[in-house]
Design a protein around this motif. Structure first.
Motif, PDB file in Angstrom:
ATOM      1  N   TYR A 153       1.411 -13.900   1.320  1.00  0.00           N
ATOM      2  CA  TYR A 153       1.504 -12.465   1.596  1.00  0.00           C
ATOM      3  C   TYR A 153       1.354 -11.783   0.237  1.00  0.00           C
ATOM      4  N   SER A 154       0.107 -11.645  -0.203  1.00  0.00           N
ATOM      5  CA  SER A 154      -0.161 -11.257  -1.588  1.00  0.00           C
ATOM      6  C   SER A 154       0.156  -9.795  -1.857  1.00  0.00           C
ATOM      7  N   ALA A 155      -0.358  -8.923  -1.011  1.00  0.00           N
ATOM      8  CA  ALA A 155      -0.129  -7.484  -1.163  1.00  0.00           C
ATOM      9  C   ALA A 155       0.764  -7.033  -0.008  1.00  0.00           C
ATOM     10  N   LYS A 156       2.059  -7.242  -0.191  1.00  0.00           N
ATOM     11  CA  LYS A 156       3.033  -6.853   0.825  1.00  0.00           C
ATOM     12  C   LYS A 156       3.814  -5.658   0.298  1.00  0.00           C
ATOM     13  N   TYR A 157       3.671  -4.551   0.993  1.00  0.00           N
ATOM     14  CA  TYR A 157       4.214  -3.283   0.520  1.00  0.00           C
ATOM     15  C   TYR A 157       5.607  -3.013   1.092  1.00  0.00           C
TER      16      TYR A 157
ATOM     17  N   ARG B 298      13.888  -3.244  -0.407  1.00  0.00           N
ATOM     18  CA  ARG B 298      13.276  -4.361  -1.141  1.00  0.00           C
ATOM     19  C   ARG B 298      12.252  -3.865  -2.152  1.00  0.00           C
ATOM     20  N   ARG B 299      12.473  -2.680  -2.675  1.00  0.00           N
ATOM     21  CA  ARG B 299      11.482  -2.063  -3.548  1.00  0.00           C
ATOM     22  C   ARG B 299      11.338  -2.751  -4.907  1.00  0.00           C
ATOM     23  N   THR B 300      12.308  -3.586  -5.291  1.00  0.00           N
ATOM     24  CA  THR B 300      12.183  -4.256  -6.586  1.00  0.00           C
ATOM     25  C   THR B 300      11.249  -5.465  -6.519  1.00  0.00           C
ATOM     26  N   TYR B 301      10.870  -5.874  -5.300  1.00  0.00           N
ATOM     27  CA  TYR B 301       9.935  -7.005  -5.218  1.00  0.00           C
ATOM     28  C   TYR B 301       8.753  -6.744  -4.296  1.00  0.00           C
ATOM     29  N   GLN B 302       8.912  -5.962  -3.240  1.00  0.00           N
ATOM     30  CA  GLN B 302       7.746  -5.553  -2.464  1.00  0.00           C
ATOM     31  C   GLN B 302       7.048  -4.389  -3.164  1.00  0.00           C
TER      32      GLN B 302
ATOM     33  N   GLU C  93      -2.992  -2.650  -7.819  1.00  0.00           N
ATOM     34  CA  GLU C  93      -2.002  -3.715  -7.914  1.00  0.00           C
ATOM     35  C   GLU C  93      -2.166  -4.736  -6.785  1.00  0.00           C
ATOM     36  N   GLY C  94      -2.609  -4.270  -5.622  1.00  0.00           N
ATOM     37  CA  GLY C  94      -2.819  -5.192  -4.510  1.00  0.00           C
ATOM     38  C   GLY C  94      -3.870  -6.241  -4.827  1.00  0.00           C
ATOM     39  N   SER C  95      -4.956  -5.818  -5.475  1.00  0.00           N
ATOM     40  CA  SER C  95      -5.994  -6.770  -5.870  1.00  0.00           C
ATOM     41  C   SER C  95      -5.481  -7.713  -6.944  1.00  0.00           C
ATOM     42  N   ARG C  96      -4.682  -7.202  -7.859  1.00  0.00           N
ATOM     43  CA  ARG C  96      -4.124  -8.054  -8.914  1.00  0.00           C
ATOM     44  C   ARG C  96      -3.250  -9.149  -8.325  1.00  0.00           C
TER      45      ARG C  96
ATOM     46  N   VAL D 225      -6.770  -1.185   0.556  1.00  0.00           N
ATOM     47  CA  VAL D 225      -6.373  -2.378  -0.192  1.00  0.00           C
ATOM     48  C   VAL D 225      -6.995  -3.621   0.443  1.00  0.00           C
ATOM     49  N   LEU D 226      -6.979  -3.675   1.760  1.00  0.00           N
ATOM     50  CA  LEU D 226      -7.574  -4.799   2.477  1.00  0.00           C
ATOM     51  C   LEU D 226      -9.049  -4.945   2.131  1.00  0.00           C
ATOM     52  N   ALA D 227      -9.788  -3.836   2.140  1.00  0.00           N
ATOM     53  CA  ALA D 227     -11.204  -3.879   1.802  1.00  0.00           C
ATOM     54  C   ALA D 227     -11.417  -4.336   0.358  1.00  0.00           C
ATOM     55  N   ASP D 228     -10.583  -3.857  -0.544  1.00  0.00           N
ATOM     56  CA  ASP D 228     -10.676  -4.272  -1.952  1.00  0.00           C
ATOM     57  C   ASP D 228     -10.498  -5.781  -2.083  1.00  0.00           C
TER      58      ASP D 228
END
Length: 324
Positions: free
Chosen positions: A191-195, A215-219, A227-230, A254-257
């Motif tokens: 779950y790479s880009a989990k917001y 969970r803002r300190t890790y999600q 950042e999602g692509s990173r 983000v998904l498209a990126d």
């Protein structure tokens, strides 16, 4: 000469012929909740039509998933007892590991059995990791628990472990642990880009979350795109076999990126809040339910997801087959 794009929209047959985005039941994964101690399937109040299953009802779900031709099933456990370190997550007799074994036994091998790899359902504080003395989430101590959890799930028979905790280095740690234990064929879905999203609310009903806070300190921050692509790049480098963007519909950019840059399959999770909003609007007669579902799922596929996790997977698969 006038341009006439409408020529390709004149009737249903022409629209089907020239359609750019195609969806197949094999592209879909059904998330399933399995509750410990329940006497039967229990409805989830905020997710009409979705239930907490039991170990007894799970084989029928697997059979239905296979008959529908879905690509996979993702299992989430709902334990009766929780503690600070989420010990039930690594107990071979814990609800999730037992559910994995039941699903694998019930399967004929025509669907992929996946398991959520996170501690939040098993901790009494509801966070996705082990806490420090001041209440923060200890990233590196949590990785040790994830390694243990991955091995337990692989031993139970999971073909794919879904790392959803958003700890730094989780893919590298779990890949090494699985390989060292001889589970080189167990795949990792990161779950790479989990917001950190408001759209998870009904899910917390489904797993009876004990979380107090956020969970803002890790999600991830919902304002961030690059950042999602990173995060996806890092997970691929660490050994992820599949990467995911979650939620789906509010993060199609983000998904498209991510889909444009990685060379592994890309998944997206149409989360509980997305499901609940459409169901609620349809129940009030404000939208056409089936049309809205199909449009929403196709939007995720169009943005680049090759695997879509959705609570409507069985219905959508039936509609796809009926429409040829």
């Amino acid at each position: 000469m006038k341009d006439r794009p409408r020529r390709l929209r004149t009737n249903a047959a022409m629209r089907a012929l020239t359609r750019e985005t195609h969806l197949h039941p094999r592209d879909l994964v059904l998330p399933v909740f399995v509750r410990e101690g329940a006497g039967g399937a229990l409805p989830i109040r905020s997710m009409p039509g979705v239930v907490q299953h039991t170990l007894d009802t799970l084989p029928d779900v697997v059979a239905t998933v296979e008959a529908a031709g879905l690509g996979g099933i993702m299992l989430f456990g709902v334990p009766e007892h929780r503690d600070a370190t989420g010990s039930g997550a690594t107990d071979p007799d814990g609800i999730l590991n037992r559910a994995i074994a039941v699903a694998v036994t019930a399967s004929t091998g025509n669907t992929v059995v996946m398991a959520d790899l996170c501690l939040d359902e098993f901790t009494d504080h509801g966070h996705c990791g082990v806490l420090t003395s001041d209440g923060g989430v200890d990233n590196d101590s949590t990785l040790v628990r994830y390694e243990e959890m991955a091995i337990a799930q692989a031993r139970a028979g999971a073909a794919v472990v879904g790392l959803s905790g958003m700890m730094d280095g989780q893919v590298r740690a779990v890949r090494a642990a699985l390989d060292d234990a001889g589970f080189t064929d167990t795949a990792i879905l990161a779950y790479s880009a989990k917001y950190a999203s408001a759209f998870y609310g009904p899910f917390r009903d489904a797993v009876e979350s004990t979380l107090d806070g956020d969970r803002r300190t890790y999600q991830m921050d919902y304002a961030n795109r690059v950042e999602g692509s990173r995060e996806a790049d890092l997970d691929v480098l660490e050994g992820a076999d599949i990467v995911m963007v979650k939620p789906a519909m509010s993060y199609l950019d983000v998904l498209a990126d991510v889909a444009d840059r990685v060379d592994v399959p890309v998944a997206a999770y149409q989360v509980s809040g997305e499901y609940a909003m459409i169901e609620a609007a349809a129940a009030h007669g404000w939208i056409n339910r089936n049309a809205a579902i199909m449009e929403s799922v196709h939007s995720i596929r169009r943005a680049g997801a090759t695997i879509i996790f959705t609570y409507w997977a069985l219905e959508v698969a039936t509609w796809l087959k009926d429409n040829g």
